[in-house]
Motif scaffolding. Structure first.
Motif, PDB file in Angstrom:
ATOM      1  N   ARG B  63       0.837  -1.199   0.000  1.00  0.00           N
ATOM      2  CA  ARG B  63       0.000   0.000   0.000  1.00  0.00           C
ATOM      3  C   ARG B  63       0.871   1.247   0.000  1.00  0.00           C
ATOM      4  NH1 ARG B  63      -4.560   1.272   4.499  1.00  0.00           N
ATOM      5  NH2 ARG B  63      -2.725   1.814   5.712  1.00  0.00           N
ATOM      6  N   GLU B  64       1.935   1.205   0.766  1.00  0.00           N
ATOM      7  CA  GLU B  64       2.846   2.349   0.810  1.00  0.00           C
ATOM      8  C   GLU B  64       3.527   2.560  -0.533  1.00  0.00           C
ATOM      9  OE1 GLU B  64       3.020   4.618   2.927  1.00  0.00           O
ATOM     10  OE2 GLU B  64       1.698   3.595   4.356  1.00  0.00           O
ATOM     11  N   SER B  68       0.160   7.527  -3.168  1.00  0.00           N
ATOM     12  CA  SER B  68      -0.893   8.425  -3.644  1.00  0.00           C
ATOM     13  C   SER B  68      -1.384   8.052  -5.032  1.00  0.00           C
ATOM     14  CB  SER B  68      -0.373   9.860  -3.641  1.00  0.00           C
ATOM     15  OG  SER B  68       0.819   9.904  -4.412  1.00  0.00           O
ATOM     16  N   THR B  69      -0.701   7.088  -5.673  1.00  0.00           N
ATOM     17  CA  THR B  69      -1.172   6.692  -7.005  1.00  0.00           C
ATOM     18  C   THR B  69      -2.396   5.792  -6.917  1.00  0.00           C
ATOM     19  OG1 THR B  69       0.216   4.727  -7.069  1.00  0.00           O
ATOM     20  CG2 THR B  69       1.189   6.758  -7.892  1.00  0.00           C
ATOM     21  N   LEU B  70      -2.730   5.371  -5.696  1.00  0.00           N
ATOM     22  CA  LEU B  70      -3.919   4.534  -5.537  1.00  0.00           C
ATOM     23  C   LEU B  70      -5.167   5.320  -5.882  1.00  0.00           C
ATOM     24  CD1 LEU B  70      -3.608   2.597  -2.143  1.00  0.00           C
ATOM     25  CD2 LEU B  70      -3.529   1.661  -4.453  1.00  0.00           C
ATOM     26  N   ASP B  71      -6.039   4.715  -6.722  1.00  0.00           N
ATOM     27  CA  ASP B  71      -7.328   5.387  -6.893  1.00  0.00           C
ATOM     28  C   ASP B  71      -8.255   4.927  -5.761  1.00  0.00           C
ATOM     29  OD1 ASP B  71      -8.463   2.932  -7.585  1.00  0.00           O
ATOM     30  OD2 ASP B  71      -7.796   3.180  -9.664  1.00  0.00           O
ATOM     31  N   VAL B  72      -9.409   5.567  -5.700  1.00  0.00           N
ATOM     32  CA  VAL B  72     -10.304   5.324  -4.567  1.00  0.00           C
ATOM     33  C   VAL B  72     -10.662   3.840  -4.436  1.00  0.00           C
ATOM     34  CG1 VAL B  72     -12.506   5.952  -3.510  1.00  0.00           C
ATOM     35  CG2 VAL B  72     -11.218   7.621  -4.868  1.00  0.00           C
ATOM     36  N   GLU B  74      -9.092   1.208  -5.609  1.00  0.00           N
ATOM     37  CA  GLU B  74      -7.915   0.420  -5.234  1.00  0.00           C
ATOM     38  C   GLU B  74      -7.620   0.600  -3.747  1.00  0.00           C
ATOM     39  OE1 GLU B  74      -6.682  -1.640  -7.184  1.00  0.00           O
ATOM     40  OE2 GLU B  74      -4.740  -2.192  -6.343  1.00  0.00           O
ATOM     41  N   ALA B  75      -7.751   1.845  -3.290  1.00  0.00           N
ATOM     42  CA  ALA B  75      -7.464   2.146  -1.885  1.00  0.00           C
ATOM     43  C   ALA B  75      -8.384   1.366  -0.961  1.00  0.00           C
ATOM     44  CB  ALA B  75      -7.614   3.646  -1.621  1.00  0.00           C
ATOM     45  N   SER B  76      -9.676   1.308  -1.307  1.00  0.00           N
ATOM     46  CA  SER B  76     -10.592   0.592  -0.415  1.00  0.00           C
ATOM     47  C   SER B  76     -10.323  -0.906  -0.473  1.00  0.00           C
ATOM     48  CB  SER B  76     -12.051   0.909  -0.756  1.00  0.00           C
ATOM     49  OG  SER B  76     -12.435   0.197  -1.891  1.00  0.00           O
ATOM     50  N   MET B  78      -7.388  -2.168  -0.814  1.00  0.00           N
ATOM     51  CA  MET B  78      -6.210  -2.316   0.041  1.00  0.00           C
ATOM     52  C   MET B  78      -6.596  -2.333   1.514  1.00  0.00           C
ATOM     53  SD  MET B  78      -3.305  -2.881  -1.065  1.00  0.00           S
ATOM     54  CE  MET B  78      -2.028  -2.683  -2.257  1.00  0.00           C
ATOM     55  N   ASN B  79      -7.516  -1.434   1.874  1.00  0.00           N
ATOM     56  CA  ASN B  79      -7.959  -1.404   3.269  1.00  0.00           C
ATOM     57  C   ASN B  79      -8.588  -2.728   3.679  1.00  0.00           C
ATOM     58  OD1 ASN B  79      -7.035   1.126   3.793  1.00  0.00           O
ATOM     59  ND2 ASN B  79      -8.967   2.148   3.228  1.00  0.00           N
TER      60      ASN B  79
END
Lengths: 265, 215
Positions: B63-64, B68-72, B74-76, B78-79
């Motif tokens: 994730r790190e 910041s290249t993660l889109d929304v 993708e970010a969720s 990852m969470n």
């Protein structure tokens, strides 16, 4: 109460004094213990009473399932009766809280088990020392005491062996040494010869009798080993959760002719 | 041959006193010895913790790297992965510790027969678990992080990445250390918590019952 306390102190300081005192070290009164097995309630002890004198060597005999191990656990403070009471040195065990019970188990009672129950990761010396650590004694004192005891049980040359490196008889010797670590007034032995062959069993019994005489410690042994009858002062027969009969040694020798071997010194 | 039960004046329980509480240092000493002596068994116990934390560390690291290249979306995702890895972690640790306490029921019973207090037994197991948790978490963190870093290095810079990104994206040494700071307490505290319940239960049953248990 002062008299009792004095008696206890004397007993702890000077072993043989205990043997000459006539007061009772264990008194069990009307013990009832029930176990819940699913829907059914099994009564393992059905009103057992027994008084044991200081310095006695007592065998508790009975078939498996007779309740002798349950009785043994009661007088050892390892389990609680549903009804009735156990007095150790005139102290009612039911009155003791967890910490006082732990104190009693640590200082007043020594335990010997059928399966030795040594801590597998500790050496013989560390196993024998364990009760002294729980008693809060400094480790030099504990080491000295443990070495002395292992010498007495004939394992002076096996101090640093792990239980897995010792034979059954040797492990039981370590367990006997451990039971005496804090100079208890009572040693409780649950089938101490159950896992041993005839010869080793006889040796262990002889050792226990020797310690009983020399150290003045009261020995209470649950067993169905008839070799034990030989050395016992009294034999308590338990059947179906009751005391069936109590025999003195002299009486047993009449009953079982072949058991008159041991002579008193 | 000391007099262990010198009665206090006015004691009404025939010389029976409260058992002394052993100091923490004694418990730590016991725990250390116990881990060292049953090293391989401890390592298997620690294996469950190690794997859980390795998974957690690898998810956090990737994730790190994405940063910041993660889109929304993708970010969720990852969470979710992080939460999932925490669950895996907890189950793994609980299972390991449950097993390791259960197989020592007899030892617990024996110690109580010899005069150990319940709280000493619990303390002993907690400290042991805590030590194991720390060791396994550090190892898990190292392996999880290194694996992800190697994977990313091997797969190179993604085609759609903005100009100037490296294979390791936004990962910095500081972030790697932050992951360590996160993983170790998670691992050790979860281990201690997972140990608490079985150890507590084991310490509280009467010694007679503990001795009867055959595992």
């Amino acid at each position: 109460m002062a008299v009792t306390e004095e008696a206890i102190t004397n007993g702890a300081v000077n072993g043989p004094v205990r043997a000459t005192q006539t007061e009772y070290v264990v008194r069990a009164k009307d013990l009832i213990k029930e176990f819940q097995m699913g829907q059914e309630t099994t009564r393992a002890l059905n009103g057992v009473s027994l008084d044991i004198k200081r310095g006695e060597y007592i065998s508790i005999m009975g078939p498996s399932g007779s309740g002798k191990s349950t009785f043994f656990n009661m007088i050892g403070g390892l389990d609680k009766p549903n009804k009735g009471s156990v007095f150790i040195n005139d102290v009612d065990m039911a009155q003791l809280d967890a910490q006082e019970l732990a104190f009693l188990r640590c200082h007043t009672i020594g335990y010997i088990f059928q399966s030795y129950n040594l801590i597998p990761v500790m050496t013989a010396l560390e196993n024998v020392m364990l009760p002294t650590i729980f008693a809060g004694k400094p480790s030099e004192e504990g080491t000295a005491r443990a070495m002395e005891l292992l010498e007495i049980v004939g394992l002076g040359h096996r101090l640093h062996h792990k239980p897995s490196e010792l034979s059954g008889g040797q492990q039981q010797r370590v367990a006997i040494a451990r039971s005496l670590a804090n100079n208890p007034s009572i040693v409780l032995a649950d089938e101490p010869t159950g896992n041993l062959d005839l010869k080793t069993g006889t040796e262990i019994i002889a050792l226990m009798r020797k310690l009983n005489k020399e150290q003045g410690v009261t020995i209470i042994s649950a067993t169905h080993d008839h070799k034990m009858v030989d050395v016992s002062d009294r034999v308590v027969w338990i059947r179906d959760g009751r005391v069936d009969k109590i025999e003195n040694r002299e009486d047993i020798e009449v009953h079982i002719g072949s058991m008159g071997g041991e002579e008193e010194a | 041959m000391s007099v262990e039960a010198a009665p206090r004046p006015g004691a009404d329980k025939g010389g029976v006193k409260k058992q002394v509480e052993l100091p923490w240092s004694k418990a730590i000493d016991f725990a250390r010895k116990s881990i060292r002596i049953r090293f391989w068994r401890s390592m298997i116990t620690a294996g469950g913790i190690f794997l859980g934390i390795a998974f957690l560390a690898s998810v956090l690291t990737s994730r790190e790297i994405a940063g910041s290249t993660l889109d929304v979306k993708e970010a969720s995702r990852m969470n979710w992965l992080v939460i999932l890895s925490l669950v895996v972690c907890t189950v793994g640790i609980t299972n390991s510790m449950l097993m390791s306490v259960t197989e020592r029921f007899k030892e617990i019973g024996t110690m109580k027969c010899l005069g150990a207090l319940s709280q000493f037994v619990v303390r002993l197991f907690m400290i042991e678990a805590f030590f194991l948790g720390i060791i396994a978490s550090v190892l898990g963190w190292a392996v999880g992080t290194i694996l992800i870093v190697l994977l990313k290095l091997a797969s190179g810079v993604p085609d759609n990445a903005p100009a100037g990104t490296t294979a390791l994206g936004e990962l910095t040494m500081v972030k790697v250390l932050w992951i360590l700071v996160f993983c170790v307490p998670v691992g050790s505290i979860l281990t201690a918590v997972a140990t608490y319940i079985p150890a507590m239960r084991a310490a509280q049953i009467p010694p007679a019952a503990a001795l009867r248990v055959d595992v």
